[in-house]
Design an enzyme around this catalytic site. Structure first.
Site, mmCIF file in Angstrom:
data_model
loop_
_atom_site.group_PDB
_atom_site.id
_atom_site.type_symbol
_atom_site.label_atom_id
_atom_site.label_comp_id
_atom_site.label_asym_id
_atom_site.label_seq_id
_atom_site.Cartn_x
_atom_site.Cartn_y
_atom_site.Cartn_z
ATOM 1 N N CYS A 34 6.167 33.450 64.084
ATOM 2 C CA CYS A 34 4.982 34.108 63.941
ATOM 3 C C CYS A 34 5.104 35.475 62.939
ATOM 4 C CB CYS A 34 4.628 35.065 65.457
ATOM 5 S SG CYS A 34 3.024 35.795 65.660
ATOM 6 N N HIS A 56 4.227 30.901 68.779
ATOM 7 C CA HIS A 56 5.663 31.065 69.213
ATOM 8 C C HIS A 56 6.304 29.815 70.129
ATOM 9 C CE1 HIS A 56 5.874 35.500 68.713
ATOM 10 N NE2 HIS A 56 4.523 35.367 68.893
ATOM 11 N N GLU A 68 8.964 29.033 70.929
ATOM 12 C CA GLU A 68 10.119 29.127 71.997
ATOM 13 C C GLU A 68 9.341 29.086 73.432
ATOM 14 O OE1 GLU A 68 8.855 31.522 69.701
ATOM 15 O OE2 GLU A 68 8.967 33.501 70.465
HETATM 16 N N1 GLN Z 1 2.338 41.497 64.252
HETATM 17 C C1 GLN Z 1 2.070 40.298 63.597
HETATM 18 C C2 GLN Z 1 0.559 39.892 64.091
HETATM 19 O O1 GLN Z 1 0.021 40.682 64.832
HETATM 20 C C3 GLN Z 1 3.017 39.135 64.258
HETATM 21 C C4 GLN Z 1 2.888 39.194 65.739
HETATM 22 C C5 GLN Z 1 4.117 38.443 66.480
HETATM 23 O O2 GLN Z 1 4.935 38.151 65.858
HETATM 24 N N2 GLN Z 1 3.897 37.875 67.732
HETATM 25 O O3 GLN Z 1 0.032 39.039 63.538
#
Ligand code: GLN
Length: 594
Positions: A427, A553, A555
């Protein structure tokens, strides 16, 4: 997201004409509402409460119990109740309460739901998660709509009634044979008192054969006396009794197994047969817990108490987590993986990453040692020196929010990219890998991320168009399960072995396609995207042994028997890296000996 309209509003006095009665109170104390066609006794409930202190492992116990019950052939689901007034976990800092887990339907919830999904190997939904905030929101909405018919709205029966309704809604959704409901916090907390009261009422409403209470406590080891002390458990059971609940089973978490005399003492003081005092000593792996409970006949005890037959005889059931037990019985080559982030002091903030690594290491056959790196100490001007990477075979840059620690992650990504070190960016990690590549490979020195540079002229990562019109924080991101189209012939495709994957998202920002041509031209490949090819979701560098980033994600979807494919690929690449470094070292040694 909890939405009052989603819940069954079958009020007991639904047929009462609101206008005709608005000036007087309906004189019934029972505020019972059930899902349509709900049948008492169809689902049996197991309430899990905690005593003595928090963090004793109620979540792992509940998940292990669910896992075992499923193994014996019951249909099972699990509910987590949290006392806080947040409507969900979306606005909670992971540093305070551990990771925010995301379900397929986009619910942002407590990390225990992740443990349940992994142990049950099932996708859960918003009905598996209840908070005080969710309950109160439903009630306050109903009150404004005049649904309480002039009554004063009270904790008992209205709040407890709504809690029972939510639990029954989940039970009925299956319908499940057994619903395991874990009440967060500790007995005696102000925050969870209404949930414990609802559990007490359920004992009466559903009937004593249909509800079981398990109390999980900590039995501390007194070093000086060299013995386990039962007094805190006795007091904690008394606190539960004061709230009207006699536990049927007490699970004792302790540093060492309970001796017979300790069991006897707890049995005597807590009115619980000795065999219902379950010993749950510390273990080297959470995957041992189901076996540990099974050895103490936990499921038979539960079935006896709930007056049900076991669908499968114990000798017919498959072994629980046998691949883990086999893995633990052998030794494996060790690899060191670095996790860079800003919440590294609280490892619970990254609990799903640790689990995904566990699943992969068992599948690949490696031991993993984690090196936590706090990136708030680094930046482009203050990069880590080469010594930091000594002995590291792979780097994970996890998700995150905000500016702090973000620039510090970039030199780690650069090092991994330039030195052929396996890299997995999750992410925020994906987004920062694009920024690093744009700056150092594509000549866009000012490439920036709109999250920490809103005014940038080079917004390589920018706000999702859907997000621009949104206000407020809770539940407003791009959330939950979405399809990922995987490009054939790429490394990602090699890992997935399929052209379509379902992954879970939680983000506000995305890659700005204006820069796609330049970035691909310089050698980064977008190997996964939305089926309409609008949002880039996986990146990789084909000339690198393993350099992969995901906008989602991965994970969150890894399961004990199905390691997430990209995580597995990453761990395999890290093992290959460690082996080749070792080969080089041996070659140098042999060269020196000649
Ligand atoms: N802050 C980033 C976004 O909002 C990444 C979010 C995250 O890592 N879950 O896109």
């Amino acid at each position: 997201m909890a939405d009052a309209a989603d819940y069954n509003d079958d009020l007991f006095f639904d047929d009462v004409d609101l206008d005709a009665h608005s000036s007087r109170t309906v004189d019934t104390e029972a505020i019972e509402f059930f899902p349509t066609d709900y049948r008492i006794g169809r689902t049996k409930y197991i309430f899990v409460t905690g005593g003595v202190m928090s963090g004793v492992g109620k979540g792992v116990f509940s998940a292990s119990l669910g896992h075992l019950l499923k193994h014996y052939g019951f249909t099972v689901s699990q509910v987590k109740i949290d006392g806080y007034l947040n409507q969900d976990a979306g606005t909670i800092n992971p540093y305070r309460h551990g990771e925010v887990f995301v379900l397929e339907d986009g619910t942002e919830c407590d990390m225990d739901l992740g443990t349940y999904e992994r142990f049950l190997d099932d996708d859960l939904n918003k009905n598996n998660y209840i908070t005080s905030g969710k309950v109160y929101r439903i009630i306050l909405d109903k009150e404004r709509r005049g649904e309480y018919l002039g009554r004063d709205v009270q904790v008992v029966p209205h709040v407890t009634g709504e809690i029972k309704n939510l639990m029954r809604t989940k039970a009925h959704e299956g319908p499940y044979d057994i619903l395991v409901v874990e009440i967060g916090g500790t007995v005696g907390d102000i925050e969870n008192i209404h949930f414990i009261e609802a559990a007490r009422e359920m004992l009466y409403d559903e009937g004593r054969d249909n509800v079981l209470s398990v109390h999980v406590t900590q039995v501390p080891y007194n070093e000086a006396a060299g013995e386990l002390k039962t007094k805190p458990t006795q007091h904690s059971v008394k606190a539960l009794l004061q709230l009207g609940i006699q536990p049927d089973i007490v699970v004792c978490r302790s540093a060492i197994p309970l001796s017979t005399s300790v069991r006897q003492k707890i049995s005597l003081y807590c009115n619980i047969a000795e065999d219902r005092v379950i010993s749950s000593p510390d273990t080297d792996s959470i995957y041992r817990v189901p076996t540990l409970l099974d050895r103490q006949k936990t499921v038979q005890i539960v079935a006896d108490k709930l007056n049900v037959n076991l669908p499968q005889r114990p000798d017919q059931k498959p072994k629980v987590f046998d691949i883990y037990l086999k893995y633990l019985s052998k030794s494996h080559p060790e690899i060191r993986i670095a996790i860079t982030g800003k919440y590294t002091a609280l490892h619970d903030s990254y609990v799903s990453i640790l689990n995904a690594l566990d699943h992969s290491k068992v599948s690949v056959g490696a031991e993993i040692d984690i090196e936590w790196i706090d990136t708030t100490e680094f930046s482009g001007d203050r990069p880590p020196d080469a010594g930091v990477f000594e002995g590291i075979s792979g780097i994970i840059v996890p998700g995150g929010f905000g500016e702090r620690g973000a620039e510090g992650k970039i030199p780690f990504i650069q090092y991994a990219r330039e030195n052929g070190l396996p890299f997995l960016g999750l992410c925020y990690g994906f987004q920062l890998a694009v920024i690093e590549f744009a700056r150092n490979q594509c000549g866009l020195r000012d490439a920036a991320h709109a999250e920490f540079d809103a005014e940038t002229e080079t917004p390589v990562i920018y706000l999702l168009p859907d997000q621009r019109k949104l206000a407020g924080m809770g539940g407003t991101m791009r959330l939950g399960g979405h399809e990922v189209k995987v490009r054939t012939g790429t490394m990602a495709h090699g890992c997935y072995g399929s052209e379509l994957a379902m992954e879970r998202f939680r983000h506000r920002y995305e890659f700005n396609n204006q820069y796609r041509e330049l970035i691909e031209h310089k050698g980064m490949v977008f190997s996964g995207m939305t089926p309409d090819e609008e949002i880039m979701q996986i990146l990789e560098i084909p000339t690198h042994p393993f350099f992969v980033g995901t906008q989602f994600h991965p994970e969150l979807t890894s399961r004990p028997y199905r390691p997430q494919p990209l995580f597995r690929g990453f761990v395999q690449a890290a093992l290959n890296n460690a082996n080749s470094v070792e080969d080089q070292r041996l070659a140098v040694q042999a060269g020196q000996a000649e």
